[in-house]
Design a protein around this motif. Structure first.
Motif, mmCIF file in Angstrom:
data_model
loop_
_atom_site.group_PDB
_atom_site.id
_atom_site.type_symbol
_atom_site.label_atom_id
_atom_site.label_comp_id
_atom_site.label_asym_id
_atom_site.label_seq_id
_atom_site.Cartn_x
_atom_site.Cartn_y
_atom_site.Cartn_z
ATOM 1 N N SER A 88 6.118 22.927 -91.336
ATOM 2 C CA SER A 88 4.571 23.022 -91.008
ATOM 3 C C SER A 88 4.010 24.179 -89.966
ATOM 4 O O SER A 88 4.990 24.983 -89.919
ATOM 5 N N ILE A 230 -1.012 21.434 -88.554
ATOM 6 C CA ILE A 230 -1.142 20.383 -87.601
ATOM 7 C C ILE A 230 -2.277 20.425 -86.958
ATOM 8 O O ILE A 230 -2.479 21.569 -86.254
ATOM 9 N N ARG A 236 -1.986 15.632 -86.219
ATOM 10 C CA ARG A 236 -1.332 15.204 -87.384
ATOM 11 C C ARG A 236 -1.960 16.193 -88.690
ATOM 12 O O ARG A 236 -2.691 17.143 -88.247
ATOM 13 N N ASP A 260 1.057 16.000 -78.202
ATOM 14 C CA ASP A 260 1.104 15.263 -79.277
ATOM 15 C C ASP A 260 1.632 15.870 -80.803
ATOM 16 O O ASP A 260 2.073 15.321 -81.548
ATOM 17 N N SER A 261 1.031 16.905 -80.852
ATOM 18 C CA SER A 261 1.336 17.821 -82.099
ATOM 19 C C SER A 261 2.654 18.151 -82.251
ATOM 20 O O SER A 261 3.306 18.063 -83.282
ATOM 21 N N ARG A 264 4.477 15.169 -83.047
ATOM 22 C CA ARG A 264 4.408 14.735 -84.390
ATOM 23 C C ARG A 264 5.257 15.674 -85.232
ATOM 24 O O ARG A 264 5.912 15.037 -86.341
ATOM 25 N N ASP A 268 8.422 14.509 -87.848
ATOM 26 C CA ASP A 268 8.474 14.709 -88.970
ATOM 27 C C ASP A 268 9.630 15.496 -89.492
ATOM 28 O O ASP A 268 9.955 15.867 -90.934
#
Length: 315
Positions: A88, A230, A236, A260-261, A264, A268
């Motif tokens: 990501s 993200i 997200r 929070d990123s 996440r 993942d």
């Protein structure tokens, strides 16, 4: 190992950044030249020579950081012969636009023109001295939100960056930001720091900027991303052009959900984060957000050589 590339935002700039890449690599020089041509003035001269007060002007800071980060990434591809395959991409505030260029959603030229406009609009949105930002250290997210509500019931001060556990940045009208800083101290904050910024980013005062940016989106060529990005506003992945544009619109006046990123991305499967661009702010934040992950900075040619070696081992 799975890794993510992350890109810094405003505040990481310093005069001379990226000059070692410019001097050492033709692919970096090409990126700086393309940015200069796209903007119609020598951004490179401002980046390399300052003065610092000029580089701190938001309209120059934003394309400058994007250009330096993109030049470093291009060197990984062209000079080190690495085709990065991250799980990501993510960027902090402005850095999200760098992630869009890195993923092929926007060209470098459209990217630097868009963030040059973004910086100018942000600077013009609030008269000088009427907007401020401050870091609150040692309080959790809920406590900082409560402090802002108590200091500014009308919403004139709000959380702007949820950076890591115990580090939240607030933004808004100058008087209300100062009031929130005092209330944060009363609530047990370890420290409050007024930031040296020129506008109240990620606050409701930026809503007119979001509207104008949305209009500008229509003049650009957009592509589907080649890798998951993200979103700051959602923490997200956003995968379609329409979703990306909405996320950028929201990001302008809503908080950056960096903590929070990171969570996440780690959930993942990302266990390694490489910060591409000037400074090392995000590297430090990542380590505070999730224990056990690895984070490494790439802002100099020396760090570039170390990162190149590590990426080759991971491929």
């Amino acid at each position: 190992m799975a890794y993510s590339l992350i890109f810094p935002g405003q505040g990481s700039q310093e005069a001379g950044m990226g000059k070692d890449f410019y001097d050492a690599f033709s692919s970096a020089r090409e990126i700086f030249l393309r940015a200069d041509q796209a903007l119609g003035f020598s951004l490179s001269d401002i980046i390399f020579n300052g003065p610092e007060e000029e580089l701190r002007r938001t309209a120059f800071t934003q394309p400058a950081i994007l250009t330096v980060s993109t030049a470093i990434l291009e060197c990984l591809k062209k000079e080190a012969g690495i085709n990065p395959a991250p799980l990501s991409l993510a960027g902090h505030s402005l850095g999200e636009y760098t992630a869009l260029v890195a993923s092929g959603v926007l060209s470098l030229e459209d990217g630097v023109r868009l963030v040059h406009l973004r910086g100018r609009l942000m600077q013009e949105a609030v008269p000088e001295g009427e907007g401020a930002m401050a870091a609150i250290l040692g309080l959790d997210q809920e406590s900082v939100s409560a402090v802002c509500s108590a200091a500014a019931p009308g919403g004139e001060c709000q959380p702007a960056n949820f950076n890591s556990p115990g580090q939240v940045v607030i933004s808004g009208n100058t008087a209300f930001v100062h009031a929130a800083m005092e209330k944060a101290k009363e609530a047990g904050a370890k420290k409050t720091v007024l930031l040296n910024v020129s506008a109240p980013f990620h606050s409701r005062q930026m809503r007119p900027v979001a509207d104008q940016l949305r209009e500008a989106f229509g003049s650009l060529m957009w592509n589907e991303p080649s890798v998951a990005i993200i979103s700051n506003a959602l923490a997200r992945p956003v995968r379609s052009v329409a979703e990306i544009q909405q996320a950028l619109f929201d990001q302008t006046f809503m908080p950056v959900l960096w903590h929070d990123s990171v969570i996440r991305m780690a959930d993942d499967g990302v266990d390694t984060f490489f910060e591409i661009g000037p400074g090392s702010v995000l590297t430090g934040l990542v380590k505070k957000c999730r224990k056990g992950v690895t984070a490494q900075t790439c802002s100099s040619v020396q760090e570039f050589e170390a990162l190149s070696t590590k990426l080759k081992e991971m491929v």
